[in-house]
Design a protein around this motif. Structure first.
Motif, PDB file in Angstrom:
ATOM      1  N   GLY A 444       0.832  -1.215   0.000  1.00 58.99           N
ATOM      2  CA  GLY A 444       0.000   0.000   0.000  1.00 58.99           C
ATOM      3  C   GLY A 444       0.857   1.251   0.000  1.00 58.99           C
ATOM      4  O   GLY A 444       0.673   2.158  -0.822  1.00 58.99           O
ATOM      5  N   ALA A 445       1.832   1.278   0.927  1.00 58.94           N
ATOM      6  CA  ALA A 445       2.715   2.441   1.020  1.00 58.94           C
ATOM      7  C   ALA A 445       3.504   2.613  -0.285  1.00 58.94           C
ATOM      8  O   ALA A 445       3.767   3.738  -0.713  1.00 58.94           O
ATOM      9  CB  ALA A 445       3.676   2.280   2.199  1.00 58.94           C
ATOM     10  N   ALA A 446       3.847   1.466  -0.924  1.00 58.56           N
ATOM     11  CA  ALA A 446       4.610   1.532  -2.181  1.00 58.56           C
ATOM     12  C   ALA A 446       3.783   2.190  -3.284  1.00 58.56           C
ATOM     13  O   ALA A 446       4.310   2.961  -4.088  1.00 58.56           O
ATOM     14  CB  ALA A 446       5.047   0.141  -2.597  1.00 58.56           C
ATOM     15  N   ILE A 447       2.480   1.887  -3.310  1.00 59.68           N
ATOM     16  CA  ILE A 447       1.616   2.487  -4.334  1.00 59.68           C
ATOM     17  C   ILE A 447       1.536   4.004  -4.124  1.00 59.68           C
ATOM     18  O   ILE A 447       1.653   4.785  -5.070  1.00 59.68           O
ATOM     19  CB  ILE A 447       0.213   1.840  -4.315  1.00 59.68           C
ATOM     20  N   SER A 448       1.372   4.421  -2.863  1.00 59.87           N
ATOM     21  CA  SER A 448       1.313   5.859  -2.564  1.00 59.87           C
ATOM     22  C   SER A 448       2.625   6.531  -2.956  1.00 59.87           C
ATOM     23  O   SER A 448       2.640   7.617  -3.539  1.00 59.87           O
ATOM     24  CB  SER A 448       1.062   6.106  -1.079  1.00 59.87           C
ATOM     25  N   TYR A 449       3.726   5.859  -2.641  1.00 62.20           N
ATOM     26  CA  TYR A 449       5.046   6.394  -2.954  1.00 62.20           C
ATOM     27  C   TYR A 449       5.221   6.541  -4.477  1.00 62.20           C
ATOM     28  O   TYR A 449       5.687   7.576  -4.973  1.00 62.20           O
ATOM     29  CB  TYR A 449       6.115   5.460  -2.378  1.00 62.20           C
ATOM     30  N   ALA A 450       4.813   5.522  -5.222  1.00 59.03           N
ATOM     31  CA  ALA A 450       4.930   5.582  -6.687  1.00 59.03           C
ATOM     32  C   ALA A 450       4.056   6.700  -7.248  1.00 59.03           C
ATOM     33  O   ALA A 450       4.436   7.389  -8.191  1.00 59.03           O
ATOM     34  CB  ALA A 450       4.545   4.245  -7.307  1.00 59.03           C
ATOM     35  N   GLU A 452       3.344   9.509  -5.795  1.00 66.15           N
ATOM     36  CA  GLU A 452       3.993  10.800  -5.534  1.00 66.15           C
ATOM     37  C   GLU A 452       5.297  10.965  -6.295  1.00 66.15           C
ATOM     38  O   GLU A 452       5.575  12.018  -6.867  1.00 66.15           O
ATOM     39  CB  GLU A 452       4.315  10.934  -4.043  1.00 66.15           C
ATOM     40  N   GLN A 453       6.119   9.923  -6.275  1.00 66.28           N
ATOM     41  CA  GLN A 453       7.466  10.062  -6.822  1.00 66.28           C
ATOM     42  C   GLN A 453       7.537   9.848  -8.337  1.00 66.28           C
ATOM     43  O   GLN A 453       8.434  10.354  -8.984  1.00 66.28           O
ATOM     44  CB  GLN A 453       8.427   9.090  -6.127  1.00 66.28           C
ATOM     45  N   LEU A 454       6.601   9.038  -8.877  1.00 69.88           N
ATOM     46  CA  LEU A 454       6.650   8.795 -10.317  1.00 69.88           C
ATOM     47  C   LEU A 454       5.513   9.516 -11.036  1.00 69.88           C
ATOM     48  O   LEU A 454       5.729  10.417 -11.842  1.00 69.88           O
ATOM     49  CB  LEU A 454       6.541   7.288 -10.618  1.00 69.88           C
ATOM     50  N   PHE A 455       4.287   9.123 -10.716  1.00 67.52           N
ATOM     51  CA  PHE A 455       3.166   9.535 -11.556  1.00 67.52           C
ATOM     52  C   PHE A 455       2.770  11.003 -11.419  1.00 67.52           C
ATOM     53  O   PHE A 455       2.207  11.569 -12.342  1.00 67.52           O
ATOM     54  CB  PHE A 455       1.973   8.606 -11.337  1.00 67.52           C
ATOM     55  N   SER A 456       3.085  11.624 -10.272  1.00 70.33           N
ATOM     56  CA  SER A 456       2.753  13.050 -10.168  1.00 70.33           C
ATOM     57  C   SER A 456       3.616  13.856 -11.139  1.00 70.33           C
ATOM     58  O   SER A 456       3.322  14.991 -11.456  1.00 70.33           O
ATOM     59  CB  SER A 456       2.940  13.542  -8.736  1.00 70.33           C
ATOM     60  N   LYS A 457       4.721  13.244 -11.612  1.00 72.21           N
ATOM     61  CA  LYS A 457       5.609  13.947 -12.547  1.00 72.21           C
ATOM     62  C   LYS A 457       5.416  13.482 -13.982  1.00 72.21           C
ATOM     63  O   LYS A 457       6.235  13.767 -14.864  1.00 72.21           O
ATOM     64  CB  LYS A 457       7.059  13.759 -12.119  1.00 72.21           C
ATOM     65  N   ALA A 485      -4.803   6.113  -6.613  1.00 71.22           N
ATOM     66  CA  ALA A 485      -4.017   6.094  -7.856  1.00 71.22           C
ATOM     67  C   ALA A 485      -4.949   6.014  -9.067  1.00 71.22           C
ATOM     68  O   ALA A 485      -4.781   6.761 -10.036  1.00 71.22           O
ATOM     69  CB  ALA A 485      -3.048   4.917  -7.851  1.00 71.22           C
ATOM     70  N   HIS A 486      -5.946   5.133  -9.004  1.00 71.57           N
ATOM     71  CA  HIS A 486      -6.896   5.015 -10.119  1.00 71.57           C
ATOM     72  C   HIS A 486      -7.582   6.349 -10.380  1.00 71.57           C
ATOM     73  O   HIS A 486      -7.747   6.759 -11.534  1.00 71.57           O
ATOM     74  CB  HIS A 486      -7.986   3.962  -9.825  1.00 71.57           C
TER      75      HIS A 486
END
Ligand SMILES: *[C@@H]1O[C@H](CO)[C@@H](O)[C@H](O)[C@H]1NC(C)=O
Length: 547
Positions: A444-450, A452-457, A485-486
């Motif tokens: 779960g934390a990994a999805i939130s991290y991805a 923020e760190q990947l998809f927000s950019k 994320a969805h």
């Protein structure tokens, strides 16, 4: 009957108006109708899982006729007339997902059938007369032995592109040359064969500022467009091509202006000499939104004038690819007419239009990789191979598909972001260098991290695709982070191995979960899903409207 144009990639279709076509129900199987060949009308609403279909292109006669017609793309869920031809049984029918219908596999069946539309004859692009076309249609219908009440001959183009010509209206060009430019555009309109099922063409004139003369829906045939081109008045001013490209990118290809979505967007820039502003940045943005940029430069700068060109190599900086396909140089305005046919051929070669978004060049793909202790060093290498094998299939560059990766255990680590590497080789090397972390599993934390760190950019015009690989149950909740994320437009695929929890895989995956979630019993079987995953990503992409 209409005359056949000789260029523009036209072909002829004969339509036969058929009377008294019987309507069949959605559940009628081909085997139930004894005729070896028949025409039937399907009602609306046959796209439903309860009407089973077996096979792809060739269907077992145990299949619903109408549902097979939708699967093969002959009709859609609105129904329509179809032609069914029985053929011999096969020893294997392959299931596939197509046009919203999932067909099933079947080992063997005693009889098969093919479905086609009720277009019974066709000509070729090389048919030089309508007589030949009519003869071809008649022959075809006689062979079918079908009763025909009337016949129409339509011309239909396979050059379906939305075109914008940027015409140079600057003072430097002069009256005479401006006339020659108009003649060239008129000839282009004629040669392309403008029509609502073929190419559509608008014109933007630029000088100090650009303005739209016609948009894509102003004229739907060559004759009217040609007459209108004759009446265009020269604006005067500088040759601000960069400004014009920004204008086209923002204002021209809008649905309200006749942009069809399913047709590639093409811009042809005509420049007298060289632009008076910079084009690089504006072109990059236009290309990133999927616009294919062509340049026709006329009377290029002579050696003694080169110091006046403000952006050397402006053509290479602007066009879609620097392989020569997207640029034409004409020594003089008087020889411009010679490029009509070569240019028609190029802009109609839709398979080669590389700046158009495709499934392979339009995504930001973020891998979220489980590095927990249960995976083990050897299996972790297999996962990295899996990640590399998927990445390899895409066209990677900073304007095409970009790849990013996150590894997680109880914690998360950004291995590389989307903007870190811009060539396939660099991405593949970076994947190889990812070192195994080992630890707990907080998916779960990994999805939130991805997120923020990947998809927000991620770039706004890219599809955000997350591919998460895990081998066990998460310590934390996955559903809320996945839902967030969805909602932010991330299309999530989950790949579970060994002890991965099916309920979590389903929660992580986008809808429908069975297209976005896969499970393998051991790491050594991961390779089996590489093609399937790419196929699903592309099927989904192709079913969405796009530029
Ligand atoms: C990756 O591709 C290579 C070469 O085709 C193949 O041998 C290997 O099994 C694949 N591995 C995975 C995990 O996909």
């Amino acid at each position: 009957l209409l005359p056949l144009p000789l260029v523009g990639g036209y072909y002829v279709l004969c339509y036969f108006a058929l009377t008294d076509v019987p309507q069949i129900d959605c559940d009628v199987k081909a085997g139930k109708i004894i005729n070896p060949e028949f025409i039937a009308k399907c009602p609306p609403g046959c796209q439903d899982v309860k009407y089973r279909v077996y096979g792809t292109d060739i269907y077992a006669s145990f299949s619903s006729v109408c549902s097979a017609a939708i699967h093969s793309g002959v009709i859609d869920n609105a129904g329509g007339k179809i032609l069914v031809q029985k053929v011999a049984g096969h020893s294997a029918y392959r299931g596939s997902f197509s046009n919203g219908v999932r067909s099933l596999s079947l080992p063997r069946w005693r009889e098969s059938f093919l479905v086609s539309g009720t277009i019974l004859g066709w000509g070729t692009p090389h048919l030089l007369s309508t007589h030949l076309a009519v003869a071809a249609c008649k022959k075809h219908s006689n062979q079918k032995g079908l009763k025909i009440s009337s016949m129409f001959l339509y011309l239909s183009s396979d050059c379906k592109v939305d075109l914008s010509f940027l015409m140079d209206g600057s003072w430097s060009i002069g009256k005479r040359r401006f006339q020659l430019q108009k003649r060239f555009l008129g000839n282009m309109a004629q040669a392309l064969g403008i029509g609502s099922t073929g190419p559509l063409m608008g014109i933007v004139q630029y000088g100090d500022d650009p303005s739209t003369e016609f948009n894509l829906k102003t004229y739907a045939n060559s004759k009217d467009l040609r007459n209108a081109i004759e009446k265009i008045q020269q604006k005067g001013g500088l040759s601000n091509v960069g400004k014009a490209l920004s204008f086209v990118n923002k204002n021209f290809f809008l649905d309200a202006n006749g942009n069809r979505g399913g047709a590639p967007n093409v811009v042809v820039v005509i420049v007298d000499g060289w632009p008076t502003d910079r084009v690089e940045e504006a072109s990059r943005l236009a290309r990133e939104s999927g616009i294919n940029i062509f340049f026709v430069t006329v009377e290029a700068a002579a050696q003694s004038e080169k110091q006046n060109v403000i952006e050397p190599n402006f053509v290479d900086k602007a066009v879609c690819r620097t392989n020569g396909f997207y640029s034409l140089n004409v020594p003089s305005w008087f020889s411009l007419q010679k490029v009509v046919q070569p240019l028609v051929k190029r802009v109609c070669d839709t398979d080669r239009l590389a700046c158009s978004k495709t499934c392979l060049n339009a995504a930001d793909i973020g891998f979220v990789i489980d590095g927990s202790s249960s995976v083990g060093t050897g299996n972790f290498r297999t996962v990295l191979q899996f990640v590399a094998n998927i990445s390899k299939e895409f066209e990677i560059s900073d304007t095409d598909t970009r790849i990013g990766a996150v590894q997680y255990t109880y914690e998360q680590r950004l291995e590389f972001s989307f903007d870190k590497y811009s060539t396939k080789q660099d991405v593949l090397n970076a994947i190889k260098r990812i070192s195994y972390w080992s630890g707990g599993t907080s998916t779960g934390a990994a999805i939130s991290y991805a997120s923020e760190q990947l998809f927000s950019k991620s770039k706004p015009n890219k599809r955000k695709i997350m591919i998460l690989i895990t081998d066990g149950r998460s310590y934390d909740d996955v559903s809320l982070p996945a839902m967030a994320a969805h909602q932010n437009g991330v299309i999530a695929y989950s790949i579970g191995v060994a002890w991965a929890a099916p309920d979590e895989l389903e929660a992580i995956a986008s809808d429908p979960a069975k297209e976005h979630s896969f499970f393998v019993d051991e790491f050594d079987n991961l390779y089996r899903y590489v093609n399937r995953l790419i196929q699903n990503i592309c099927t989904e992409f192709n079913s969405q409207p796009r530029n």
